[in-house]
Design an enzyme around this catalytic site. Structure first.
Site, PDB file in Angstrom:
ATOM      1  N   HIS A  74      -4.602   5.106 -10.165  1.00 19.91           N
ATOM      2  CA  HIS A  74      -4.962   3.986 -10.899  1.00 19.91           C
ATOM      3  C   HIS A  74      -6.497   3.452 -10.435  1.00 19.91           C
ATOM      4  O   HIS A  74      -6.864   3.187  -9.311  1.00 19.91           O
ATOM      5  CB  HIS A  74      -3.978   2.715 -10.606  1.00 19.91           C
ATOM      6  N   TYR A 203       0.209  -7.907 -12.489  1.00 24.20           N
ATOM      7  CA  TYR A 203       0.418  -9.309 -11.618  1.00 24.20           C
ATOM      8  C   TYR A 203       0.442 -10.550 -12.518  1.00 24.20           C
ATOM      9  O   TYR A 203      -0.758 -11.055 -13.020  1.00 24.20           O
ATOM     10  CB  TYR A 203      -0.758  -9.409 -10.510  1.00 24.20           C
ATOM     11  N   PRO A 295       4.434  -8.539  -0.112  1.00 27.45           N
ATOM     12  CA  PRO A 295       4.042  -7.237  -0.788  1.00 27.45           C
ATOM     13  C   PRO A 295       3.012  -7.600  -1.719  1.00 27.45           C
ATOM     14  O   PRO A 295       2.511  -6.498  -2.427  1.00 27.45           O
ATOM     15  CB  PRO A 295       5.572  -7.051  -1.574  1.00 27.45           C
ATOM     16  N   LYS A 299      -0.178  -4.123   0.781  1.00 23.37           N
ATOM     17  CA  LYS A 299      -0.815  -3.660   1.937  1.00 23.37           C
ATOM     18  C   LYS A 299       0.058  -3.201   3.109  1.00 23.37           C
ATOM     19  O   LYS A 299      -0.524  -2.899   3.811  1.00 23.37           O
ATOM     20  CB  LYS A 299      -1.481  -5.027   2.326  1.00 23.37           C
ATOM     21  N   TYR A 387      -8.326  -5.072  -2.710  1.00 20.53           N
ATOM     22  CA  TYR A 387      -7.257  -4.118  -3.270  1.00 20.53           C
ATOM     23  C   TYR A 387      -7.186  -2.725  -3.060  1.00 20.53           C
ATOM     24  O   TYR A 387      -6.355  -2.278  -2.725  1.00 20.53           O
ATOM     25  CB  TYR A 387      -7.079  -4.333  -4.759  1.00 20.53           C
TER      26      TYR A 387
END
Length: 393
Positions: A74, A203, A295, A299, A387
């Site tokens: 991704h 998200y 979550p 991580k 991220y």
């Protein structure tokens, strides 16, 4: 019955198994003890977004073939505010870095297969594990297997046995410092054999609460919705979950969402937790034994992997060069990265979720911050570099 090894590893999750595999590659002996049976360990449903550093580590351990064949690279992810989507281009913003979607369950299976292919000592159903002599010269671990008492003598113990394991509990209370934040909501997750609604994660911050669209493969989807802690799974039939996801993810994502029967549903509370130090005598904590993150931001597994990278390097230097420097500095070095990941997970959770005490001003601040991120390349770069994973120092 007594055995001897250089490093006793408590816990056969990804952290313990990966540490053992990395030590094996470097010629350091270890034995892994796990209180559950193999079928249970291999069936645990967990997250699966791997930072590039974690992928590199699995390559070093020689267990990345299936990951590269089946994992989903991704290069970005999407954020949504009340259904309006915008994209964070991680690869562009971080100089080519990305993440790979590959389930933690699959990582665990690959590591177990690698252990068993070389007949490595991997003891399942090891009950009543207890650590002895952490401060002295006669370090050993006792456990019970098939009703018989067992003793494992060793030079070091790696506590990779999760939040409820015996390793952290073996550190005296006057030595251990604990920092914790419990969140007033949980994630209701549904796993279904349907194609994902998007090729990247979404998200979503919605007036009704957070939602996440994720996947395990091109044909298996994982979705989550934020729910109060007192919610009951029985009150959430599949159709209600799909309806709520359609609202919270917004019309664009919902139009591509395929509904199907759940193959797993669960509600997980969210918490931030750090225990310091991560070393006591010749015991070294790694993964959930030392820290837990919500979550949001994926991580947990990656932090465990970075702990293992630091600890493996220190143990290898100890045996190859008789250098204790890495072991002595392990806790400080690991915690420096842990706290940065805790900060990102805490911030990202606060940005994307609705809190019970959130007043109109706090809601407007969320909207303003998401709008700023949408319109600012500099803000997106900060999000992206966290991220994809901060470097080990």
């Amino acid at each position: 019955m007594a055995q001897r090894t250089q490093v006793a590893i408590i816990g056969a999750g990804p952290a313990g198994l990966l540490l053992s595999q990395l030590l094996h590659v470097a010629g350091v002996d270890s034995i892994v003890l796990e209180r559950r049976d193999q079928a249970y360990v291999e069936s645990r449903i967990r997250a699966g977004v791997l930072e590039q550093g974690t992928v590199d580590l699995l390559e070093r351990a020689g267990v990345a073939d299936r990951l590269h064949a089946e994992g989903l690279p991704h290069n970005g992810f999407r954020l949504a505010l009340d259904g309006e989507l915008f994209r964070i281009d991680m690869r562009e913003l971080t100089g080519g870095k990305s993440v790979t979607v590959y389930g933690q369950t699959e990582v665990t299976r690959d590591l177990i297969a690698a252990h068993q292919s070389r007949n490595a000592p991997l003891v399942f159903e090891a009950e009543d594990v207890s650590l002895h002599g952490l401060d002295g010269d006669a370090l050993f671990v006792t456990y019970r297997r098939d009703g018989a008492e067992q003793r494992l003598d060793c030079d070091y113990v790696a506590g990779c046995d999760g939040f409820h394991g015996p390793s952290r509990a073996a550190i005296p209370a006057e030595v251990l410092r604990v920092y914790e934040r419990e969140y007033p909501f949980g994630w209701l997750g549904i796993l279904a054999d349907v194609p994902p609604c998007d090729h990247e994660l979404i998200y979503s911050n919605h007036a009704r609460g957070f939602a996440l669209a994720s996947m395990r493969s091109p044909t298996r989807s994982r979705y989550y919705v934020q729910v109060p802690l007192d919610e009951k799974l029985a009150d959430w039939p599949d159709e209600r979950i799909w309806d709520e996801l359609a609202i919270r993810l917004g019309e664009e994502a919902a139009s591509r969402m395929t509904r199907g029967p759940s193959i797993e549903k669960s509600i997980a509370p969210l918490r931030s937790f750090v225990a310091e130090p991560m070393r006591h005598g010749r015991l070294f904590l790694a993964g959930d034994a030392a820290h837990i993150v919500p979550p949001t931001g994926a991580k947990g597994l990656n932090l465990a992997a970075s702990d293992v990278a630091i600890l493996a390097e220190a143990l290898i230097r100890r045996y190859a060069h008789n250098s204790h420097e890495g072991l002595e500095g392990y806790s400080a070095r690991a915690l420096a990265r842990v706290w940065k990941a805790e900060r990102f997970s805490w911030w990202f959770t606060g940005l994307t979720h609705r809190f019970p005490d959130m007043d109109p001003f706090a809601r407007r601040m969320q909207v303003a911050e998401l709008s700023y991120i949408r319109d600012s390349a500099a803000a997106q770069r900060v999000v992206a570099e966290n991220y994809v994973g901060l470097p080990l120092h």
